[in-house]
Scaffold this motif. Sequence first.
Motif, PDB file in Angstrom:
ATOM      1  N   PHE A 173      -1.620  -5.314  -1.905  1.00 45.34           N
ATOM      2  CA  PHE A 173      -2.220  -4.206  -2.648  1.00 45.34           C
ATOM      3  C   PHE A 173      -2.785  -4.812  -3.927  1.00 45.34           C
ATOM      4  CE2 PHE A 173       1.023  -2.544   0.076  1.00 45.34           C
ATOM      5  CZ  PHE A 173       0.476  -1.386   0.596  1.00 45.34           C
ATOM      6  N   ASP A 217       1.208   7.163  -6.244  1.00 45.09           N
ATOM      7  CA  ASP A 217       0.043   6.290  -6.383  1.00 45.09           C
ATOM      8  C   ASP A 217       0.095   5.154  -5.371  1.00 45.09           C
ATOM      9  OD1 ASP A 217       2.221   5.117  -7.691  1.00 45.09           O
ATOM     10  OD2 ASP A 217       0.987   4.217  -9.251  1.00 45.09           O
ATOM     11  N   CYS A 219       0.460   7.143  -1.319  1.00 43.08           N
ATOM     12  CA  CYS A 219      -0.745   7.787  -0.793  1.00 43.08           C
ATOM     13  C   CYS A 219      -1.676   6.813  -0.085  1.00 43.08           C
ATOM     14  CB  CYS A 219      -1.489   8.514  -1.906  1.00 43.08           C
ATOM     15  SG  CYS A 219      -0.632  10.000  -2.442  1.00 43.08           S
ATOM     16  N   ASN A 220      -1.463   5.510  -0.257  1.00 41.62           N
ATOM     17  CA  ASN A 220      -2.255   4.504   0.455  1.00 41.62           C
ATOM     18  C   ASN A 220      -1.779   4.320   1.887  1.00 41.62           C
ATOM     19  OD1 ASN A 220      -3.998   3.567  -1.698  1.00 41.62           O
ATOM     20  ND2 ASN A 220      -2.153   2.762  -2.630  1.00 41.62           N
TER      21      ASN A 220
END
Length: 125
Positions: free
Chosen positions: A50, A70, A73-74
Amino acid sequence: TESFVHPATVRRCALPIHPVKHKIELASGSHSVQITGCCIADLTVQGRVFKNFKRLILPHLCAPALYGLDFQCNLQSLTLKFGGPLPPLTVFGLATLKADPPSLFAKLTPDCKPVATRSRRYSAQ
C-alpha cells in the motif's frame, strides 16, 4: 476511521515523522489525546504493498498499529479469525460505521438551562 501507529513502532521501523497538530476524542467523549505526528510510508501486508499509507502517531496506543476504514476500504473483504467453535459469519456493508452520531441536544431550546442536583446514592436509610 483513520489508522494509527504506536510511537515505539515508529522508532523501531525508523519511519519519518511529519508534524501534525491534531487532537482526537476518545469513545467516552470525556477524554482527548494529542496526536504527536504522522508517518507516510509504504505498508506491506501479506505481500501487498500500500503506497504512501498515512498513519497518525498515537501515544499509549493499545497495539503496535490500528488500521481504520482508510485502510479497510481498499479491501474487498477482511477476514478475522477468533478460533471459536461456530462456523464463520459473513456480514456485508458495514456502512453504519461511517454514520455521523446524532446530536444529543438537537431538540433543546436556546433558553434551556442545566440543573445541578445532588447525587442520588442508594442507601439503607
